[in-house]
Scaffold this motif. Structure first.
Motif, PDB file in Angstrom:
ATOM      1  N   ARG A 176       0.685  -0.511   0.561  1.00  0.00           N
ATOM      2  CA  ARG A 176       1.359  -1.776   0.840  1.00  0.00           C
ATOM      3  C   ARG A 176       2.877  -1.619   0.768  1.00  0.00           C
ATOM      4  NH1 ARG A 176      -0.341  -6.215  -0.931  1.00  0.00           N
ATOM      5  NH2 ARG A 176      -2.484  -5.542  -1.248  1.00  0.00           N
ATOM      6  N   LEU A 177       3.349  -0.693  -0.077  1.00  0.00           N
ATOM      7  CA  LEU A 177       4.797  -0.449  -0.149  1.00  0.00           C
ATOM      8  C   LEU A 177       5.290   0.257   1.117  1.00  0.00           C
ATOM      9  CD1 LEU A 177       5.207   0.637  -3.885  1.00  0.00           C
ATOM     10  CD2 LEU A 177       5.909  -1.528  -2.844  1.00  0.00           C
ATOM     11  N   VAL A 178       4.454   1.130   1.677  1.00  0.00           N
ATOM     12  CA  VAL A 178       4.831   1.773   2.941  1.00  0.00           C
ATOM     13  C   VAL A 178       4.937   0.720   4.042  1.00  0.00           C
ATOM     14  CG1 VAL A 178       4.152   3.417   4.716  1.00  0.00           C
ATOM     15  CG2 VAL A 178       3.793   3.982   2.309  1.00  0.00           C
ATOM     16  N   VAL A 179       3.971  -0.189   4.100  1.00  0.00           N
ATOM     17  CA  VAL A 179       4.022  -1.258   5.104  1.00  0.00           C
ATOM     18  C   VAL A 179       5.312  -2.056   4.946  1.00  0.00           C
ATOM     19  CG1 VAL A 179       2.952  -3.407   5.895  1.00  0.00           C
ATOM     20  CG2 VAL A 179       1.519  -1.418   5.356  1.00  0.00           C
ATOM     21  N   ARG A 180       5.649  -2.432   3.718  1.00  0.00           N
ATOM     22  CA  ARG A 180       6.880  -3.216   3.493  1.00  0.00           C
ATOM     23  C   ARG A 180       8.118  -2.412   3.894  1.00  0.00           C
ATOM     24  NH1 ARG A 180       4.456  -7.754   3.915  1.00  0.00           N
ATOM     25  NH2 ARG A 180       3.368  -8.565   2.071  1.00  0.00           N
ATOM     26  N   SER A 181       8.119  -1.120   3.604  1.00  0.00           N
ATOM     27  CA  SER A 181       9.268  -0.289   3.979  1.00  0.00           C
ATOM     28  C   SER A 181       9.409  -0.203   5.488  1.00  0.00           C
ATOM     29  CB  SER A 181       9.113   1.122   3.390  1.00  0.00           C
ATOM     30  OG  SER A 181       9.256   1.108   1.991  1.00  0.00           O
ATOM     31  N   LEU A 182       8.277  -0.087   6.179  1.00  0.00           N
ATOM     32  CA  LEU A 182       8.324  -0.057   7.645  1.00  0.00           C
ATOM     33  C   LEU A 182       8.826  -1.381   8.203  1.00  0.00           C
ATOM     34  CD1 LEU A 182       4.951   1.769   8.398  1.00  0.00           C
ATOM     35  CD2 LEU A 182       7.238   2.643   8.891  1.00  0.00           C
ATOM     36  N   GLN A 183       8.354  -2.484   7.624  1.00  0.00           N
ATOM     37  CA  GLN A 183       8.766  -3.803   8.106  1.00  0.00           C
ATOM     38  C   GLN A 183      10.252  -4.048   7.881  1.00  0.00           C
ATOM     39  OE1 GLN A 183       5.864  -5.983   5.782  1.00  0.00           O
ATOM     40  NE2 GLN A 183       4.653  -6.480   7.601  1.00  0.00           N
ATOM     41  N   ALA A 184      10.813  -3.409   6.860  1.00  0.00           N
ATOM     42  CA  ALA A 184      12.234  -3.604   6.548  1.00  0.00           C
ATOM     43  C   ALA A 184      13.156  -2.863   7.509  1.00  0.00           C
ATOM     44  CB  ALA A 184      12.516  -3.156   5.113  1.00  0.00           C
ATOM     45  N   ALA A 208      11.240  -2.170  13.879  1.00  0.00           N
ATOM     46  CA  ALA A 208      10.040  -1.503  13.368  1.00  0.00           C
ATOM     47  C   ALA A 208       8.954  -1.442  14.438  1.00  0.00           C
ATOM     48  CB  ALA A 208       9.526  -2.235  12.140  1.00  0.00           C
ATOM     49  N   GLU A 209       8.211  -0.334  14.434  1.00  0.00           N
ATOM     50  CA  GLU A 209       7.116  -0.154  15.376  1.00  0.00           C
ATOM     51  C   GLU A 209       5.923  -1.006  14.966  1.00  0.00           C
ATOM     52  OE1 GLU A 209       7.699   1.689  17.870  1.00  0.00           O
ATOM     53  OE2 GLU A 209       9.365   2.974  17.289  1.00  0.00           O
ATOM     54  N   PRO A 210       5.004  -1.282  15.911  1.00  0.00           N
ATOM     55  CA  PRO A 210       3.774  -2.006  15.537  1.00  0.00           C
ATOM     56  C   PRO A 210       3.019  -1.246  14.450  1.00  0.00           C
ATOM     57  CG  PRO A 210       4.004  -1.880  17.923  1.00  0.00           C
ATOM     58  CD  PRO A 210       5.055  -0.986  17.349  1.00  0.00           C
ATOM     59  N   ILE A 211       2.485  -1.983  13.482  1.00  0.00           N
ATOM     60  CA  ILE A 211       1.785  -1.397  12.347  1.00  0.00           C
ATOM     61  C   ILE A 211       0.346  -1.893  12.328  1.00  0.00           C
ATOM     62  CG2 ILE A 211       1.740  -1.185   9.821  1.00  0.00           C
ATOM     63  CD1 ILE A 211       4.760  -2.024   9.916  1.00  0.00           C
ATOM     64  N   VAL A 212      -0.583  -0.979  12.061  1.00  0.00           N
ATOM     65  CA  VAL A 212      -1.985  -1.349  11.901  1.00  0.00           C
ATOM     66  C   VAL A 212      -2.428  -0.916  10.503  1.00  0.00           C
ATOM     67  CG1 VAL A 212      -4.355  -1.025  12.705  1.00  0.00           C
ATOM     68  CG2 VAL A 212      -2.475  -1.137  14.360  1.00  0.00           C
ATOM     69  N   ALA A 213      -2.932  -1.862   9.730  1.00  0.00           N
ATOM     70  CA  ALA A 213      -3.467  -1.569   8.396  1.00  0.00           C
ATOM     71  C   ALA A 213      -4.921  -1.146   8.545  1.00  0.00           C
ATOM     72  CB  ALA A 213      -3.356  -2.800   7.505  1.00  0.00           C
ATOM     73  N   LEU A 214      -5.242   0.053   8.082  1.00  0.00           N
ATOM     74  CA  LEU A 214      -6.595   0.600   8.175  1.00  0.00           C
ATOM     75  C   LEU A 214      -7.209   0.522   6.784  1.00  0.00           C
ATOM     76  CD1 LEU A 214      -5.516   3.639  10.353  1.00  0.00           C
ATOM     77  CD2 LEU A 214      -6.770   1.620  11.159  1.00  0.00           C
ATOM     78  N   VAL A 215      -8.112  -0.441   6.590  1.00  0.00           N
ATOM     79  CA  VAL A 215      -8.535  -0.811   5.242  1.00  0.00           C
ATOM     80  C   VAL A 215     -10.034  -1.106   5.183  1.00  0.00           C
ATOM     81  CG1 VAL A 215      -6.284  -1.748   4.617  1.00  0.00           C
ATOM     82  CG2 VAL A 215      -7.962  -3.219   5.729  1.00  0.00           C
ATOM     83  N   ARG A 216     -10.573  -1.098   3.988  1.00  0.00           N
ATOM     84  CA  ARG A 216     -11.980  -1.459   3.815  1.00  0.00           C
ATOM     85  C   ARG A 216     -12.204  -2.945   4.069  1.00  0.00           C
ATOM     86  NH1 ARG A 216     -13.628   1.630  -1.857  1.00  0.00           N
ATOM     87  NH2 ARG A 216     -13.429   3.772  -1.086  1.00  0.00           N
ATOM     88  N   SER A 217     -11.274  -3.762   3.585  1.00  0.00           N
ATOM     89  CA  SER A 217     -11.440  -5.216   3.682  1.00  0.00           C
ATOM     90  C   SER A 217     -10.226  -5.826   4.382  1.00  0.00           C
ATOM     91  CB  SER A 217     -11.597  -5.827   2.290  1.00  0.00           C
ATOM     92  OG  SER A 217     -12.686  -5.247   1.603  1.00  0.00           O
TER      93      SER A 217
END
Length: 282
Positions: free
Chosen positions: A14-22, A26-35
């Motif tokens: 989640r910190l990587v996602v926030r760093s990318l968003q900052a 920023a490029e499109p981001i896809v979260a690959l997760v169990r839930s």
């Protein structure tokens, strides 16, 4: 370019996602997760992705250009799970993989290194350009023990006088975001660690300074420390692992002075005092 982040709802992910968003543009981001429902607060597209369920992997990677493979949390199953992901990435046409490994994984005595070495070998033979981020220990691995140290009047461990080049999860996340969004990292292996090495005695002294209490460091045998961790409620295998890794750290297994992390992120790594202050305020 679309970036996929495995384990995006985890503490590092989640910190990587926030760093990318900052980052601007920023490029499109896809979260690959169990839930995927747990990823809703991240504000990015989320797809079901389970390391141990190969059928979920290749479909979830459709359209992903660059993949951050955050190592699985299931020690002992990592090699097989990572193999599943790498094979799915080949099938889906992923163009680049960035992998979070272990500091000096090629020679580390820490038992975790075995699966990281195996994963690095799988990546090398995959045909997909890869970047290896060999992350050192998170400062939070130790500062999380501040509350029991305050409750019991001492900080305990088995790391002796070993030098610990600690950095916060946010530092490592920022490095990952930098590598994911910039050029020239393919085929590179980075040894990432904090700028300034400390000992657990230094940590205890900083806790004492900030709290105004005398909190000494008590160095224990591996068996004694594992016993305390089990008494605190940790599962036996995890407690035994933590104690063993601390003994490895006593021999400088978590020391590095290359400062590659601060060079990547363009600033000094987070000082120990700041990390202690953050934990005390939590």
């Amino acid at each position: 370019m679309t970036i996929g982040i495995t384990g995006a709802t985890g503490q590092l992910g989640r910190l990587v996602v926030r760093s990318l968003q900052a980052k601007s543009g920023a490029e499109p981001i896809v979260a690959l997760v169990r839930s995927p429902e747990k990823a809703r607060e991240l504000g990015v597209e989320a797809r079901v992705f389970e390391y141990a369920r190969p059928d979920t992997l290749a479909p979830a990677l459709a359209g992903i250009d660059t993949l951050l493979l955050i190592s699985s949390s299931e020690v002992g199953q990592r090699e097989a799970q990572h193999r599943n992901v790498i094979e799915a990435a080949k099938t889906a046409g992923v163009k680049r993989i960035v992998y979070t490994s272990l500091l000096h994984a090629d020679r580390s005595p820490i038992s975790l290194g075995t699966e990281h070495r195996a994963t690095e070998a799988l990546l090398a033979s995959s045909g997909i350009p890869a970047t290896i981020l060999r992350n050192g220990w998170y400062t939070e691995n130790y500062t999380a023990s501040i509350p029991p140290a305050l409750a019991n009047g001492a900080f305990v461990g088995s790391a002796g006088e070993g030098r610990l080049s600690l950095a916060t999860r946010a530092d490592y996340a920022e490095a990952a975001a930098t590598v994911l969004t910039s050029e020239g990292h393919e085929g590179r292996t980075y040894e990432l660690a904090g700028d300034d090495a400390v000992t657990l005695a230094d940590l205890a002294a900083e806790i004492s300074r900030q709290t105004g209490r005398d909190i000494p460091y008590r160095n224990l045998s591996q068996a004694e420390y594992a016993g305390i961790l089990k008494q605190a409620g940790l599962p036996e295998m995890f407690a035994e692992g933590l104690a063993a890794w601390d003994v490895d750290a006593s021999n400088d297994a978590l020391f590095d002075h290359g400062r590659q992390l601060s060079k990547l992120i363009g600033r000094p790594t987070t000082p120990l005092a700041d990390a202690v202050r953050a934990q005390l305020a939590a």
